[in-house]
Design an enzyme around this catalytic site. Structure first.
Site, short mmCIF file in Angstrom:
data_model
loop_
_atom_site.label_atom_id
_atom_site.label_comp_id
_atom_site.label_asym_id
_atom_site.label_seq_id
_atom_site.Cartn_x
_atom_site.Cartn_y
_atom_site.Cartn_z
N SER A 275 0.84 -1.19 0.00
CA SER A 275 0.00 0.00 0.00
C SER A 275 0.88 1.24 0.00
O SER A 275 1.70 1.41 -0.88
CB SER A 275 -0.98 -0.05 1.19
N HIS B 177 -5.01 -5.49 -1.62
CA HIS B 177 -5.77 -5.22 -0.40
C HIS B 177 -6.92 -6.20 -0.17
O HIS B 177 -7.67 -6.04 0.79
CB HIS B 177 -6.35 -3.80 -0.45
N GLU C 199 -1.96 -2.56 -8.09
CA GLU C 199 -3.12 -2.90 -7.27
C GLU C 199 -3.60 -1.63 -6.60
O GLU C 199 -2.89 -0.63 -6.54
CB GLU C 199 -2.76 -3.97 -6.23
#
Length: 325
Positions: free
Chosen positions: A130, A296, A229
């Protein structure tokens, strides 16, 4: 949307970046100390407790950094505190690995303060995802350090079940290549351009890749397999980010694209995230493989970043050389 996007076939792409300059830290061994750091958003001890339990069960010794639970609004303490924890971990010879507690926001605010000389002197495996993409880019730029894109120490069993835990453990403690198979149940699975590509796997969170444009940390993606992502970004924002990457020219020399999980990325329009990904990635002339359980979503798996990878979009596999030695 239903169906299978296949916007033509890409020729086999074997453009490679030489891998001999990649720095692979030693694999973690039983008894090694692992520092838990929070370079981005804040967390609490109770949210890290399960992660500590898992890491301890692997025979490692997790130690929260002095400021791991600091809080300053949406940051895990002030920039100086977060940078100090990172640098302390990199400088301490007793610390053999660094696992970030979570993402959120804030890593870009401290990466310029990283003591890269310490990273060079004693390379250590660094894991996170992330917002941690910013840290991984900085370590790649500053030290050519291979890192690990995987769950942080804030651990939720319902999102990261035993398979996810084993995937992270193996990436940190073994030197086996990592193979991830496209999952037909993943939302992005229909996004595919057949073909085979090799090159270093670089990237991670789409927002952070785009936020790195124009900074010293944005890697040269020529010959690379780009991993993407994201989470909670509506399709039009994904379109905007991918279009910016295209217009900036950074996708022109790609070898291939590995598409991970785009979780909770929906709004009220009838254009979905699969449509956008296929439209913006499908005409690049390189292999594209969606459906990879990396990101995630539930069942998140771990992959090294910075090491050579083979993307086989025809077979539906991504195989990555280990980040550790």
């Amino acid at each position: 949307m239903s169906g299978f996007w296949q916007l033509g076939s890409a020729a086999v792409s074997d453009r490679r970046t030489p891998d001999d300059t990649v720095v692979r830290p030693p694999a973690l061994r039983p008894g090694d100390t692992v520092m838990l750091v929070s370079p981005s958003g804040p967390t609490r001890p109770e949210r890290v407790a399960r992660g500590i339990e898992l890491i301890t069960g692997w025979g490692l010794r997790p130690v929260p950094a002095p400021n791991a639970y600091a809080r300053q609004g949406y940051l895990a303490g002030g920039d100086a505190l977060r940078a100090a924890d990172l640098n302390a971990a990199f400088a301490d010879p007793q610390v053999r690995g660094v696992i970030c507690t979570r993402g959120g926001y804030g890593a870009q605010r401290v990466v310029d303060a990283i003591d890269m000389a310490a990273v060079h002197r004693d390379p250590k495996v660094v894991a996170g995802f992330s917002d941690i993409t910013a840290l991984q880019f900085a370590l790649w730029r500053g030290a050519r350090l291979a890192t690990v894109h995987g769950p942080g120490a804030v651990w939720l069993d319902e999102r990261t079940p035993p398979r996810s835990a084993e995937s992270l453990r193996a990436a940190l403690t073994t030197t086996r290549p990592v193979t991830v198979v496209a999952d037909p149940f993943e939302e992005t699975h229909p996004v595919r351009v057949p073909g085979r590509a090799t090159g270093p796997l670089l990237g991670g969170n789409l927002c952070l890749v785009v936020a790195s444009l124009g900074t010293p940390d944005m890697p040269d993606l020529t010959g690379a397999v780009l991993l993407l992502e994201d989470v909670q970004e509506p399709p039009y924002k994904i379109d905007r980010m991918l279009t910016q990457l295209r217009r900036a020219g950074v996708l022109d020399g790609l070898a291939g694209v590995a598409v991970g999980q785009f979780t909770d990325c929906a709004d009220g329009w009838d254009v979905g995230v699969v449509d956008v990904l296929a439209d913006r990635l499908g005409d690049l002339g390189v292999p594209v493989l969606g459906g990879l359980p990396i990101g995630h979503g539930v069942g998140q798996l771990t992959v090294p970043v910075g090491t050579d990878a083979t993307l086989d979009a025809t077979a539906g596999t991504l195989t990555v050389c280990p980040a550790v030695r």
